[in-house]
Design a protein around this motif. Structure first.
Motif, PDB file in Angstrom:
ATOM      1  N   LYS A  49       0.836  -1.200   0.000  1.00 32.11           N
ATOM      2  CA  LYS A  49       0.000   0.000   0.000  1.00 32.11           C
ATOM      3  C   LYS A  49       0.869   1.248   0.000  1.00 32.11           C
ATOM      4  O   LYS A  49       1.862   1.318   0.715  1.00 32.11           O
ATOM      5  CB  LYS A  49      -0.913   0.010   1.231  1.00 32.11           C
ATOM      6  N   GLU A  50       0.480   2.225  -0.782  1.00 36.07           N
ATOM      7  CA  GLU A  50       1.257   3.460  -0.886  1.00 36.07           C
ATOM      8  C   GLU A  50       1.405   4.153   0.458  1.00 36.07           C
ATOM      9  O   GLU A  50       2.451   4.723   0.765  1.00 36.07           O
ATOM     10  CB  GLU A  50       0.611   4.406  -1.897  1.00 36.07           C
ATOM     11  N   ILE A  51       0.387   4.076   1.286  1.00 33.45           N
ATOM     12  CA  ILE A  51       0.426   4.727   2.600  1.00 33.45           C
ATOM     13  C   ILE A  51       1.503   4.119   3.502  1.00 33.45           C
ATOM     14  O   ILE A  51       2.012   4.773   4.407  1.00 33.45           O
ATOM     15  CB  ILE A  51      -0.960   4.682   3.286  1.00 33.45           C
ATOM     16  N   ASP A  52       1.891   2.861   3.238  1.00 30.05           N
ATOM     17  CA  ASP A  52       2.910   2.177   4.035  1.00 30.05           C
ATOM     18  C   ASP A  52       4.316   2.349   3.465  1.00 30.05           C
ATOM     19  O   ASP A  52       5.278   1.828   4.015  1.00 30.05           O
ATOM     20  CB  ASP A  52       2.587   0.683   4.129  1.00 30.05           C
ATOM     21  N   GLN A  53       4.451   3.079   2.368  1.00 26.48           N
ATOM     22  CA  GLN A  53       5.744   3.231   1.702  1.00 26.48           C
ATOM     23  C   GLN A  53       6.548   4.383   2.297  1.00 26.48           C
ATOM     24  O   GLN A  53       6.981   5.292   1.587  1.00 26.48           O
ATOM     25  CB  GLN A  53       5.538   3.431   0.197  1.00 26.48           C
ATOM     26  N   GLU A  54       6.733   4.315   3.586  1.00 20.73           N
ATOM     27  CA  GLU A  54       7.549   5.311   4.277  1.00 20.73           C
ATOM     28  C   GLU A  54       8.205   4.670   5.488  1.00 20.73           C
ATOM     29  O   GLU A  54       7.866   3.559   5.879  1.00 20.73           O
ATOM     30  CB  GLU A  54       6.701   6.510   4.696  1.00 20.73           C
ATOM     31  N   ILE A  55       9.139   5.383   6.084  1.00 20.76           N
ATOM     32  CA  ILE A  55       9.835   4.905   7.269  1.00 20.76           C
ATOM     33  C   ILE A  55       8.885   4.984   8.460  1.00 20.76           C
ATOM     34  O   ILE A  55       8.286   6.033   8.703  1.00 20.76           O
ATOM     35  CB  ILE A  55      11.104   5.742   7.518  1.00 20.76           C
ATOM     36  N   THR A  56       8.754   3.872   9.194  1.00 20.30           N
ATOM     37  CA  THR A  56       7.829   3.815  10.328  1.00 20.30           C
ATOM     38  C   THR A  56       8.513   3.166  11.535  1.00 20.30           C
ATOM     39  O   THR A  56       9.586   2.582  11.418  1.00 20.30           O
ATOM     40  CB  THR A  56       6.588   2.971   9.976  1.00 20.30           C
ATOM     41  N   GLY A  82      11.641   8.633   2.526  1.00 16.61           N
ATOM     42  CA  GLY A  82      11.580   9.196   3.875  1.00 16.61           C
ATOM     43  C   GLY A  82      10.382   8.694   4.651  1.00 16.61           C
ATOM     44  O   GLY A  82       9.783   7.685   4.320  1.00 16.61           O
ATOM     45  N   GLY A  83      10.050   9.440   5.704  1.00 12.44           N
ATOM     46  CA  GLY A  83       8.936   9.044   6.557  1.00 12.44           C
ATOM     47  C   GLY A  83       9.074   9.672   7.929  1.00 12.44           C
ATOM     48  O   GLY A  83       9.518  10.822   8.055  1.00 12.44           O
ATOM     49  N   ASP A  84       8.775   8.908   8.948  1.00 11.74           N
ATOM     50  CA  ASP A  84       8.791   9.392  10.328  1.00 11.74           C
ATOM     51  C   ASP A  84      10.217   9.770  10.741  1.00 11.74           C
ATOM     52  O   ASP A  84      11.117   8.938  10.751  1.00 11.74           O
ATOM     53  CB  ASP A  84       8.243   8.303  11.253  1.00 11.74           C
ATOM     54  N   LEU A  85      10.396  11.041  11.083  1.00 10.81           N
ATOM     55  CA  LEU A  85      11.718  11.571  11.421  1.00 10.81           C
ATOM     56  C   LEU A  85      12.321  10.876  12.639  1.00 10.81           C
ATOM     57  O   LEU A  85      13.484  10.478  12.630  1.00 10.81           O
ATOM     58  CB  LEU A  85      11.629  13.078  11.661  1.00 10.81           C
ATOM     59  N   GLU A  86      11.546  10.712  13.689  1.00  6.37           N
ATOM     60  CA  GLU A  86      12.058  10.091  14.915  1.00  6.37           C
ATOM     61  C   GLU A  86      12.399   8.619  14.687  1.00  6.37           C
ATOM     62  O   GLU A  86      13.401   8.122  15.217  1.00  6.37           O
ATOM     63  CB  GLU A  86      11.068  10.256  16.057  1.00  6.37           C
ATOM     64  N   ALA A  88      13.384   7.343  11.872  1.00  8.05           N
ATOM     65  CA  ALA A  88      14.616   7.343  11.084  1.00  8.05           C
ATOM     66  C   ALA A  88      15.829   7.648  11.967  1.00  8.05           C
ATOM     67  O   ALA A  88      16.893   7.046  11.789  1.00  8.05           O
ATOM     68  CB  ALA A  88      14.511   8.366   9.952  1.00  8.05           C
ATOM     69  N   MET A  89      15.676   8.550  12.919  1.00  8.44           N
ATOM     70  CA  MET A  89      16.771   8.862  13.840  1.00  8.44           C
ATOM     71  C   MET A  89      17.139   7.630  14.660  1.00  8.44           C
ATOM     72  O   MET A  89      18.318   7.348  14.883  1.00  8.44           O
ATOM     73  CB  MET A  89      16.390  10.030  14.750  1.00  8.44           C
ATOM     74  N   TYR A  90      16.138   6.899  15.101  1.00  8.87           N
ATOM     75  CA  TYR A  90      16.377   5.691  15.884  1.00  8.87           C
ATOM     76  C   TYR A  90      17.061   4.633  15.023  1.00  8.87           C
ATOM     77  O   TYR A  90      17.988   3.945  15.476  1.00  8.87           O
ATOM     78  CB  TYR A  90      15.059   5.174  16.460  1.00  8.87           C
ATOM     79  N   MET A  91      16.618   4.511  13.758  1.00  7.19           N
ATOM     80  CA  MET A  91      17.253   3.557  12.853  1.00  7.19           C
ATOM     81  C   MET A  91      18.715   3.950  12.609  1.00  7.19           C
ATOM     82  O   MET A  91      19.584   3.085  12.527  1.00  7.19           O
ATOM     83  CB  MET A  91      16.481   3.462  11.535  1.00  7.19           C
ATOM     84  N   SER A 110      14.665  12.986   2.342  1.00  4.03           N
ATOM     85  CA  SER A 110      14.092  13.397   3.621  1.00  4.03           C
ATOM     86  C   SER A 110      14.755  12.651   4.781  1.00  4.03           C
ATOM     87  O   SER A 110      15.961  12.630   4.904  1.00  4.03           O
ATOM     88  CB  SER A 110      12.576  13.200   3.579  1.00  4.03           C
ATOM     89  N   SER A 111      13.962  12.007   5.629  1.00  2.00           N
ATOM     90  CA  SER A 111      14.497  11.359   6.824  1.00  2.00           C
ATOM     91  C   SER A 111      15.369  10.143   6.510  1.00  2.00           C
ATOM     92  O   SER A 111      16.145   9.706   7.356  1.00  2.00           O
ATOM     93  CB  SER A 111      13.364  10.973   7.777  1.00  2.00           C
ATOM     94  N   CYS A 112      15.296   9.609   5.318  1.00  2.44           N
ATOM     95  CA  CYS A 112      16.164   8.491   4.918  1.00  2.44           C
ATOM     96  C   CYS A 112      17.633   8.902   5.001  1.00  2.44           C
ATOM     97  O   CYS A 112      18.495   8.079   5.306  1.00  2.44           O
ATOM     98  CB  CYS A 112      15.814   8.031   3.511  1.00  2.44           C
ATOM     99  N   THR A 113      17.910  10.180   4.751  1.00  2.00           N
ATOM    100  CA  THR A 113      19.306  10.635   4.778  1.00  2.00           C
ATOM    101  C   THR A 113      19.930  10.461   6.156  1.00  2.00           C
ATOM    102  O   THR A 113      21.138  10.267   6.266  1.00  2.00           O
ATOM    103  CB  THR A 113      19.407  12.109   4.346  1.00  2.00           C
ATOM    104  N   LEU A 114      19.121  10.517   7.205  1.00  6.24           N
ATOM    105  CA  LEU A 114      19.651  10.308   8.558  1.00  6.24           C
ATOM    106  C   LEU A 114      20.178   8.886   8.717  1.00  6.24           C
ATOM    107  O   LEU A 114      21.235   8.672   9.314  1.00  6.24           O
ATOM    108  CB  LEU A 114      18.578  10.595   9.603  1.00  6.24           C
ATOM    109  N   ILE A 115      19.436   7.926   8.192  1.00  3.39           N
ATOM    110  CA  ILE A 115      19.870   6.531   8.248  1.00  3.39           C
ATOM    111  C   ILE A 115      21.161   6.376   7.445  1.00  3.39           C
ATOM    112  O   ILE A 115      22.122   5.764   7.907  1.00  3.39           O
ATOM    113  CB  ILE A 115      18.770   5.585   7.714  1.00  3.39           C
ATOM    114  N   PHE A 116      21.183   6.969   6.252  1.00  8.00           N
ATOM    115  CA  PHE A 116      22.364   6.904   5.397  1.00  8.00           C
ATOM    116  C   PHE A 116      23.594   7.469   6.107  1.00  8.00           C
ATOM    117  O   PHE A 116      24.662   6.863   6.099  1.00  8.00           O
ATOM    118  CB  PHE A 116      22.098   7.674   4.097  1.00  8.00           C
ATOM    119  N   LEU A 117      23.434   8.615   6.740  1.00  9.17           N
ATOM    120  CA  LEU A 117      24.566   9.261   7.410  1.00  9.17           C
ATOM    121  C   LEU A 117      25.054   8.476   8.628  1.00  9.17           C
ATOM    122  O   LEU A 117      26.175   8.685   9.088  1.00  9.17           O
ATOM    123  CB  LEU A 117      24.205  10.698   7.801  1.00  9.17           C
TER     124      LEU A 117
END
Length: 124
Positions: A49-56, A82-86, A88-91, A110-117
């Motif tokens: 589902k498109e609604i689930d295609q984000e970081i959760t 991207g997705g949920d900022l918090e 992604a920070m935890y990931m 977006s928030s995916c970059t935090l995981i990458f970094l």
């Protein structure tokens, strides 16, 4: 009176069992992780589902479980808008703690970059 309580208890247990049995099938439809030897692919676009295609936060839990069960993972490959900022920070913290390399294959916005970094070694 006792018989009614017993029937109510049985109904509650049956409802909970039905919910638990259905949860894995819904969960399986939103698989965002693929494992291949030392490589873990995280692709949020794999969710049905498109609604689930984000970081959760569910992804955080799954990442922890996968890494606990597969200590040989060295590289996390990312493809996410991207997705949920918090979450992604935890990931990202998990990636740092596990000293994983990160690689972008597709998009990492977006928030995916935090995981990458969070990666010890980062490639695009």
């Amino acid at each position: 009176f006792r018989l009614e309580i017993d029937k109510m208890y049985i109904r509650i247990v049956l409802v909970l069992l039905i919910i638990l049995c259905q949860a894995p099938s819904a969960y399986a439809q939103n698989k965002k992780f693929e494992l291949s030897d030392h490589l873990l692919i995280y692709n949020t676009f794999l969710a049905e589902k498109e609604i689930d295609q984000e970081i959760t936060w569910a992804d955080v839990d799954e990442l922890k479980e996968i890494l606990r069960a597969n200590e040989n993972i060295q590289l996390l490959e990312l493809n996410s808008s991207g997705g949920d900022l918090e979450a992604a920070m935890y990931m990202a913290d998990i990636v740092i703690d596990c000293e994983l390399y990160t690689n972008v294959n597709g998009t990492c916005d977006s928030s995916c970059t935090l995981i990458f970094l969070g990666g010890t070694k980062r490639t695009i």
